[in-house]
Motif scaffolding. Structure first.
Motif, short mmCIF file in Angstrom:
data_model
loop_
_atom_site.label_atom_id
_atom_site.label_comp_id
_atom_site.label_asym_id
_atom_site.label_seq_id
_atom_site.Cartn_x
_atom_site.Cartn_y
_atom_site.Cartn_z
N VAL A 32 -33.97 -51.84 3.02
CA VAL A 32 -35.12 -51.91 3.93
C VAL A 32 -36.08 -50.75 3.68
CG1 VAL A 32 -35.83 -51.78 6.36
CG2 VAL A 32 -33.86 -53.18 5.70
N MET A 33 -35.54 -49.55 3.45
CA MET A 33 -36.35 -48.34 3.45
C MET A 33 -36.62 -47.75 2.06
SD MET A 33 -37.03 -47.76 6.63
CE MET A 33 -37.52 -46.02 6.68
N ALA A 34 -36.15 -48.39 1.00
CA ALA A 34 -36.24 -47.79 -0.34
C ALA A 34 -37.66 -47.36 -0.69
CB ALA A 34 -35.71 -48.78 -1.39
N GLY A 35 -38.65 -48.16 -0.38
CA GLY A 35 -40.01 -47.85 -0.77
C GLY A 35 -40.89 -47.33 0.34
N ARG A 77 -42.56 -43.97 -1.26
CA ARG A 77 -41.58 -43.63 -2.30
C ARG A 77 -41.62 -44.63 -3.45
NH1 ARG A 77 -37.12 -41.82 2.00
NH2 ARG A 77 -37.03 -44.03 2.48
N ARG A 78 -41.44 -44.12 -4.65
CA ARG A 78 -41.28 -44.98 -5.83
C ARG A 78 -39.87 -45.56 -5.82
NH1 ARG A 78 -38.75 -43.75 -10.52
NH2 ARG A 78 -38.65 -41.54 -9.91
N VAL A 79 -39.76 -46.87 -6.08
CA VAL A 79 -38.45 -47.50 -6.21
C VAL A 79 -38.11 -47.50 -7.70
CG1 VAL A 79 -37.08 -49.57 -5.80
CG2 VAL A 79 -38.88 -48.93 -4.19
N PRO A 80 -37.06 -46.79 -8.11
CA PRO A 80 -36.76 -46.66 -9.54
C PRO A 80 -36.53 -48.01 -10.22
CG PRO A 80 -35.51 -45.05 -8.28
CD PRO A 80 -36.15 -45.98 -7.28
N ASP A 81 -36.84 -48.07 -11.50
CA ASP A 81 -36.62 -49.28 -12.29
C ASP A 81 -35.15 -49.69 -12.21
OD1 ASP A 81 -39.25 -49.18 -13.01
OD2 ASP A 81 -38.89 -48.31 -15.00
N GLY A 82 -34.94 -50.98 -12.05
CA GLY A 82 -33.59 -51.52 -12.02
C GLY A 82 -32.98 -51.59 -10.64
N VAL A 83 -33.51 -50.82 -9.70
CA VAL A 83 -32.92 -50.81 -8.35
C VAL A 83 -33.13 -52.14 -7.63
CG1 VAL A 83 -33.09 -49.75 -6.06
CG2 VAL A 83 -32.92 -48.31 -8.10
N PRO A 84 -34.33 -52.75 -7.67
CA PRO A 84 -34.47 -54.04 -7.00
C PRO A 84 -33.48 -55.08 -7.53
CG PRO A 84 -36.63 -53.14 -7.50
CD PRO A 84 -35.63 -52.27 -8.19
N GLU A 85 -33.21 -55.05 -8.85
CA GLU A 85 -32.27 -56.01 -9.42
C GLU A 85 -30.85 -55.76 -8.91
OE1 GLU A 85 -35.45 -55.48 -12.66
OE2 GLU A 85 -34.66 -54.38 -10.96
N ILE A 86 -30.50 -54.48 -8.74
CA ILE A 86 -29.18 -54.16 -8.18
C ILE A 86 -29.05 -54.73 -6.77
CG2 ILE A 86 -27.69 -52.28 -7.38
CD1 ILE A 86 -28.85 -50.59 -9.68
N GLU A 119 -33.91 -41.98 6.69
CA GLU A 119 -35.16 -41.65 7.37
C GLU A 119 -35.82 -40.40 6.80
OE1 GLU A 119 -36.82 -43.33 9.49
OE2 GLU A 119 -35.38 -44.91 9.90
N HIS A 120 -35.24 -39.79 5.77
CA HIS A 120 -35.84 -38.59 5.18
C HIS A 120 -37.06 -38.99 4.36
CE1 HIS A 120 -36.22 -34.63 3.52
NE2 HIS A 120 -35.04 -34.22 3.97
N ASP A 121 -38.19 -38.34 4.60
CA ASP A 121 -39.43 -38.77 3.94
C ASP A 121 -39.77 -37.98 2.68
OD1 ASP A 121 -40.04 -36.42 5.21
OD2 ASP A 121 -41.87 -37.13 6.17
N ARG A 122 -38.91 -37.01 2.29
CA ARG A 122 -39.20 -36.20 1.09
C ARG A 122 -37.90 -36.04 0.30
NH1 ARG A 122 -40.80 -33.71 5.37
NH2 ARG A 122 -39.25 -32.04 5.14
N LEU A 123 -37.62 -37.01 -0.56
CA LEU A 123 -36.37 -37.02 -1.31
C LEU A 123 -36.63 -37.26 -2.79
CD1 LEU A 123 -34.09 -39.24 0.95
CD2 LEU A 123 -33.81 -36.80 0.55
N ASP A 124 -35.70 -36.83 -3.62
CA ASP A 124 -35.72 -37.24 -5.02
C ASP A 124 -35.29 -38.71 -5.06
OD1 ASP A 124 -35.44 -36.10 -8.08
OD2 ASP A 124 -34.06 -37.74 -7.65
N VAL A 125 -36.21 -39.59 -5.46
CA VAL A 125 -35.94 -41.03 -5.32
C VAL A 125 -34.85 -41.52 -6.27
CG1 VAL A 125 -38.23 -41.57 -4.41
CG2 VAL A 125 -37.86 -41.60 -6.89
N ASP A 126 -34.69 -40.84 -7.40
CA ASP A 126 -33.65 -41.26 -8.34
C ASP A 126 -32.26 -40.96 -7.79
OD1 ASP A 126 -35.26 -42.27 -10.63
OD2 ASP A 126 -36.02 -40.23 -10.61
N PRO A 144 -35.51 -29.65 3.85
CA PRO A 144 -35.78 -29.98 2.45
C PRO A 144 -34.48 -30.13 1.66
CG PRO A 144 -37.18 -28.17 3.19
CD PRO A 144 -36.16 -28.39 4.27
N LEU A 145 -34.41 -31.17 0.85
CA LEU A 145 -33.25 -31.42 0.00
C LEU A 145 -33.73 -31.61 -1.44
CD1 LEU A 145 -31.32 -34.07 2.16
CD2 LEU A 145 -30.85 -31.62 2.02
#
Length: 459
Positions: free
Chosen positions: A106-109, A113-122, A80-87, A57-58
């Motif tokens: 490839v793995m952001a979502g 996982r929620r992909v934070p606002d603005g990340v796809p644009e980055i 590959e970690h499936d339980r992370l703070d997405v921000d 856990p992190l």
């Protein structure tokens, strides 16, 4: 908490083997504080192993520290970690390594996982074409997708195109894409045009129930066997079908009486099976659950046992079922599965998922300590989950060749024994993973192991 001040562990007792065991055990210690975690990250350049970072856990602060690590193997471990703070995880979208940015894209979502606002644009503005291409996976706004449709790289142009985007492109851009020399772009354009710009062929009229039951296609007959819109009497003609799957599907229809069901010569398959739609859709309803639990059809009982929540009387019926897999499924899926049954399945089920039963909400209960001397090694280990047991139980099991490591990790272990075990080969790793160690004790172990304190903060 256990401290290690003074000379409780003399330096001359610390071998290389012991030092490495401490470092390894601390990585999995559930009471790890941020300053100790940072020291472990710094020490982790000694080898190429990073499994601990992809599995333990992190929290948000730890995730951010790994994102900022100078070692690429640390940052890769997060992918590959499936339980992370997405921000915090989203910091990888700006990673200096193209490899990391691509893996993140490839793995952001993944894993929901929620992909934070603005990340796809980055990601869509990345200097690497393969990263820009992957940015199309995660909900790009149309104006960003339109920009990618004019990208210099054909992979990006092809991936950016969607039927929703096409009408928003200018006539000039559409003409350019229609004349694009790259096959993958032309294929994407053709798919859009066939989907929207050309009239699709009229669908064939649906088959009548009689035609479906008499079809040469076994999949058509199987679907008819389960379809409640096919009259019961007509569906029952499939009881003599040559295909076992068709007969099995028929036997699980909701509208059959138990007598009709019992008259069908269905074959129960090995392994996992199809759940009938009526249980999938309405298995949470008490009346449906009671009917399925009382059925003579074992697959209906196994199916309803997959429900997370069931009425107490249904749980009681399923827990006494004569079929092993009904009871196992109940323990694996239902939060109300009784304690004694969960422990029994934990002890005797030999499938790959047996250890997960230890995390069932009804597993750890007072009374498990009675298994401390049981010949079944799993039950001896389960004894340590007794919340009312004291240090005596831990000491009783500490030298058990199978569960002794778990006893050494137990926070109820007496302080003097924990300190002693820190210098015992074979036990040092487990002792370092014991959450009873104070932050000061963890730092002391790292001091003795030769891990530098540079940059460490006070706990």
């Amino acid at each position: 908490m256990t401290d290690l001040g003074g000379d409780l562990i003399p330096r001359d007792r610390v071998t290389d083997e012991i030092a490495e065991a401490w470092i390894g055990g601390l990585k999995w210690n559930p009471a790890l504080t941020m300053p100790v975690f940072e020291r472990l990250l710094a020490a982790d350049d000694r080898d190429d192993l990073n499994y601990w970072l992809s599995s333990r856990p992190l929290d948000r602060e730890m995730t951010a520290a790994v994102v900022a690590s100078p070692l690429i193997k640390h940052r890769l471990a997060l992918i590959e970690h499936d339980r992370l703070d997405v921000d915090a995880f989203a910091g990888l979208a700006r990673d200096p390594s193209p490899r990391i940015r691509f893996e993140y894209a490839v793995m952001a979502g993944e894993y929901g996982r929620r992909v934070p606002d603005g990340v796809p644009e980055i990601l869509a503005g990345d200097s690497e074409a393969r990263v820009r291409a992957m940015s199309t996976l995660w909900g790009l706004p149309l104006h960003v997708r339109a920009r990618l449709a004019e990208d210099e790289d054909a992979r990006v142009r092809g991936r950016a195109l969607t039927p929703e985007l096409w009408p928003h492109l200018s006539a000039t851009v559409r003409e350019s894409l229609l004349a694009d020399p790259e096959p993958q772009v032309r294929e994407a354009v053709a798919a859009i045009l066939s989907d929207g710009a050309e009239k699709l062929p009229e669908p064939e009229p649906p088959l009548a129930p009689e035609e479906r039951v008499g079809s040469d296609d076994r999949f058509v007959r199987r679907d008819a066997a389960l379809d409640p819109d096919v009259p019961t009497a007509l569906a029952l003609r499939l009881a003599e079908d040559p295909d076992d799957e068709v007969v099995l599907a028929l036997s699980m229809r909701e509208d059959l009486t138990e007598e009709q069901r019992a008259a069908i010569a269905y074959v129960v398959p090995h392994g996992y099976h199809m759940q009938p739609p009526w249980i999938v859709e309405r298995g949470h309803e008490p009346a449906v659950a009671r009917r399925a639990a009382a059925s003579g059809h074992v697959l209906l009982r196994r199916s309803i046992a997959m429900q997370r929540d069931l009425p107490a009387d249904v749980v009681d019926v399923l827990a006494r079922d004569e079929d092993f897999f009904v009871k196992l499924t109940l323990c694996q899926s239902c939060e109300q599965a009784p304690h004694e049954l969960v422990v029994e399945m934990y002890a005797y089920w030999h499938g790959l998922t047996w250890s997960f039963l230890r995390h069932h909400p009804n597993f750890a209960k007072p009374g498990l300590a009675r298994y401390a001397d049981h010949p079944n090694v799993r039950l001896r280990g389960a004894a340590l989950a007794d919340p009312d047991a004291g240090p005596e139980l831990v000491m009783e099991l500490i030298d058990d060749p199978h569960v002794g490591g778990s006893a050494v990790k137990d926070p109820r272990l007496p302080t003097e024994e924990l300190v002693r075990r820190l210098t015992v080969p074979g036990s040092a790793w487990y002792a370092a993973a014991n959450p009873a160690l104070s932050p000061e004790a963890m730092h002391r172990l790292l001091d003795l192991a030769g891990v530098a304190r540079a940059g460490a903060k006070a706990d």
